[in-house]
Design a protein around this motif. Structure first.
Motif, PDB file in Angstrom:
ATOM      1  N   ASN A  30       0.858  -1.174   0.000  1.00  0.00           N
ATOM      2  CA  ASN A  30       0.000   0.000   0.000  1.00  0.00           C
ATOM      3  C   ASN A  30       0.899   1.231   0.000  1.00  0.00           C
ATOM      4  N   SER A  31       0.377   2.368   0.438  1.00  0.00           N
ATOM      5  CA  SER A  31       1.171   3.603   0.482  1.00  0.00           C
ATOM      6  C   SER A  31       1.049   4.283   1.833  1.00  0.00           C
ATOM      7  N   PHE A  32       1.012   3.487   2.895  1.00  0.00           N
ATOM      8  CA  PHE A  32       0.934   4.062   4.232  1.00  0.00           C
ATOM      9  C   PHE A  32       2.226   4.803   4.568  1.00  0.00           C
ATOM     10  N   THR A  33       2.084   5.916   5.287  1.00  0.00           N
ATOM     11  CA  THR A  33       3.220   6.763   5.657  1.00  0.00           C
ATOM     12  C   THR A  33       3.289   6.895   7.177  1.00  0.00           C
ATOM     13  N   GLY A  34       4.258   7.686   7.634  1.00  0.00           N
ATOM     14  CA  GLY A  34       4.402   7.904   9.070  1.00  0.00           C
ATOM     15  C   GLY A  34       5.140   6.773   9.743  1.00  0.00           C
ATOM     16  N   THR A  35       5.048   6.742  11.049  1.00  0.00           N
ATOM     17  CA  THR A  35       5.754   5.747  11.842  1.00  0.00           C
ATOM     18  C   THR A  35       4.793   4.630  12.271  1.00  0.00           C
ATOM     19  N   ILE A  36       5.364   3.559  12.777  1.00  0.00           N
ATOM     20  CA  ILE A  36       4.539   2.461  13.314  1.00  0.00           C
ATOM     21  C   ILE A  36       4.002   2.903  14.678  1.00  0.00           C
ATOM     22  N   PRO A  37       2.689   2.908  14.851  1.00  0.00           N
ATOM     23  CA  PRO A  37       2.136   3.312  16.153  1.00  0.00           C
ATOM     24  C   PRO A  37       2.661   2.410  17.271  1.00  0.00           C
ATOM     25  N   SER A  38       2.976   3.024  18.411  1.00  0.00           N
ATOM     26  CA  SER A  38       3.512   2.229  19.522  1.00  0.00           C
ATOM     27  C   SER A  38       2.519   1.186  19.998  1.00  0.00           C
ATOM     28  N   GLU A  39       1.237   1.414  19.721  1.00  0.00           N
ATOM     29  CA  GLU A  39       0.204   0.470  20.137  1.00  0.00           C
ATOM     30  C   GLU A  39       0.364  -0.899  19.479  1.00  0.00           C
ATOM     31  N   ILE A  40       0.971  -0.935  18.295  1.00  0.00           N
ATOM     32  CA  ILE A  40       1.172  -2.222  17.614  1.00  0.00           C
ATOM     33  C   ILE A  40       2.056  -3.150  18.443  1.00  0.00           C
ATOM     34  N   TRP A  41       3.013  -2.566  19.165  1.00  0.00           N
ATOM     35  CA  TRP A  41       3.942  -3.390  19.941  1.00  0.00           C
ATOM     36  C   TRP A  41       3.282  -3.992  21.178  1.00  0.00           C
ATOM     37  N   LYS A  42       1.997  -3.639  21.417  1.00  0.00           N
ATOM     38  CA  LYS A  42       1.252  -4.207  22.541  1.00  0.00           C
ATOM     39  C   LYS A  42       0.355  -5.373  22.108  1.00  0.00           C
ATOM     40  N   LEU A  43       0.344  -5.656  20.808  1.00  0.00           N
ATOM     41  CA  LEU A  43      -0.503  -6.732  20.273  1.00  0.00           C
ATOM     42  C   LEU A  43       0.232  -8.067  20.416  1.00  0.00           C
ATOM     43  N   THR A  44       0.303  -8.537  21.631  1.00  0.00           N
ATOM     44  CA  THR A  44       1.172  -9.673  21.940  1.00  0.00           C
ATOM     45  C   THR A  44       0.635 -11.010  21.421  1.00  0.00           C
ATOM     46  N   ASP A  52       5.215  -4.768   4.649  1.00  0.00           N
ATOM     47  CA  ASP A  52       6.094  -4.709   3.488  1.00  0.00           C
ATOM     48  C   ASP A  52       5.591  -3.727   2.423  1.00  0.00           C
ATOM     49  N   ASP A  53       6.540  -3.050   1.753  1.00  0.00           N
ATOM     50  CA  ASP A  53       6.238  -2.198   0.598  1.00  0.00           C
ATOM     51  C   ASP A  53       5.204  -1.125   0.896  1.00  0.00           C
ATOM     52  N   ASN A  54       5.558  -0.266   1.870  1.00  0.00           N
ATOM     53  CA  ASN A  54       4.825   0.957   2.137  1.00  0.00           C
ATOM     54  C   ASN A  54       5.829   2.099   2.161  1.00  0.00           C
ATOM     55  N   LEU A  55       5.477   3.189   2.799  1.00  0.00           N
ATOM     56  CA  LEU A  55       6.370   4.343   2.903  1.00  0.00           C
ATOM     57  C   LEU A  55       6.594   4.700   4.373  1.00  0.00           C
ATOM     58  N   LEU A  56       6.606   3.687   5.209  1.00  0.00           N
ATOM     59  CA  LEU A  56       6.760   3.886   6.640  1.00  0.00           C
ATOM     60  C   LEU A  56       8.193   4.283   6.972  1.00  0.00           C
ATOM     61  N   ARG A  57       8.351   5.069   8.030  1.00  0.00           N
ATOM     62  CA  ARG A  57       9.673   5.591   8.371  1.00  0.00           C
ATOM     63  C   ARG A  57       9.872   5.567   9.888  1.00  0.00           C
ATOM     64  N   GLY A  58      10.997   6.129  10.313  1.00  0.00           N
ATOM     65  CA  GLY A  58      11.300   6.174  11.740  1.00  0.00           C
ATOM     66  C   GLY A  58      12.131   4.983  12.176  1.00  0.00           C
ATOM     67  N   GLU A  59      12.435   4.967  13.457  1.00  0.00           N
ATOM     68  CA  GLU A  59      13.226   3.880  14.022  1.00  0.00           C
ATOM     69  C   GLU A  59      12.329   2.800  14.607  1.00  0.00           C
ATOM     70  N   LEU A  60      12.813   1.574  14.606  1.00  0.00           N
ATOM     71  CA  LEU A  60      12.067   0.480  15.214  1.00  0.00           C
ATOM     72  C   LEU A  60      12.164   0.580  16.736  1.00  0.00           C
ATOM     73  N   SER A  61      11.032   0.482  17.378  1.00  0.00           N
ATOM     74  CA  SER A  61      10.990   0.566  18.836  1.00  0.00           C
ATOM     75  C   SER A  61      11.611  -0.674  19.471  1.00  0.00           C
TER      76      SER A  61
END
Length: 256
Positions: A30-44, A52-61
């Motif tokens: 897709n063409s999602f942008t911005g960073t990965i929301p911190s809430e994703i890291w709570k989906l245990t 894969d294959d978006n425009l996401l950026r930032g550092e991995l938490s």
């Protein structure tokens, strides 16, 4: 939750963290942008995470280490920066780890050697430096190891011979030097071996003749100085052999 191969854009909503029982999150291509929301890291409960294959950026938490149930983590083809967090070593159920085609820098974390279930590792097309951790080559289940197009230096560790299930090995376009370890001859399931575009020197090991399933052998653009061993002619499945731009001498073996 599967939205892959669409035309979606914008940022990933924080509310995604409310899906507390989610096992699969697949929004690749897709063409999602911005960073990965911190809430994703709570989906245990996640087992499969594919951005894969978006425009996401930032550092991995560092909180990525919370997702200990993951078997597949695919962040390939984005614009992530910074180093690969050492906490990734906590994801001991991973079978597939894809971080290629990003802007990661720094060393490959030594903690990756804890990923004993790993079968597919892709860190290619980044700016990774340092040496290849010898512990990475103790992951005996691994079938594909792709580290090409980085800035990795140092020797190819002799422990590479422990990867007896390996089928595809891509180390091309780095800054590796030293000789080709003779232990490569123990990787008898290997189909593709690509070491081109490094500073590897010395002889072409005769042990390559033991790689009976080999289809592609690329050693070009190095500093090899030797004859072509007749054992290369034993590779009856070979479809591509590229040895150009070295300092090879002697005759072409009659069995090639």
């Amino acid at each position: 939750f599967n939205l892959d191969v669409n035309l979606m854009s914008g940022v990933l909503p924080n509310e995604i963290g409310g899906l507390t029982q989610l096992k699969l999150l697949k929004i690749d291509d897709n063409s999602f942008t911005g960073t990965i929301p911190s809430e994703i890291w709570k989906l245990t409960t996640l087992i499969y995470l594919d951005l894969d294959d978006n425009l996401l950026r930032g550092e991995l938490s560092t909180e990525i280490g919370n997702l200990t149930g993951l078997t597949i983590l695919d962040l390939n083809g984005n614009e992530f920066t910074g180093t690969i967090p050492s906490e990734i070593g906590a994801l001991t159920n991973l079978e597939e780890l894809e971080l290629g085609e990003n802007l990661f820098t720094g060393a490959i974390p030594a903690e990756c050697s804890a990923l004993t279930s790993l079968k597919y590792l892709n860190f290619d097309h980044n700016g990774l430096n340092g040496t290849i951790p010898s512990g990475l080559l103790s992951l005996s289940q691994m079938k594909v190891l792709s580290l090409y197009d980085n800035k990795l230096s140092g020797l190819i560790p002799s422990e590479i011979g422990l990867l007896k299930n390996m089928t595809l090995l891509f180390f091309q376009h780095n800054q590796l030097h030293g000789t080709i370890p003779t232990e490569i001859g123990k990787m008898t399931h290997l189909k593709r071996l690509q070491l081109n575009g490094n500073s590897v020197f010395g002889a072409i090991p005769t042990e390559l003749g033991a790689l009976a399933l080999l289809e592609i052998l690329d050693l070009f653009d190095n500093q090899l100085r030797s004859f072509i061993p007749t054992e290369v002619g034993l590779l009856t499945h070979l479809q591509q052999l590229r040895l150009n731009n070295n300092s090879l001498f002697g005759a072409i073996p009659a069995n090639l």
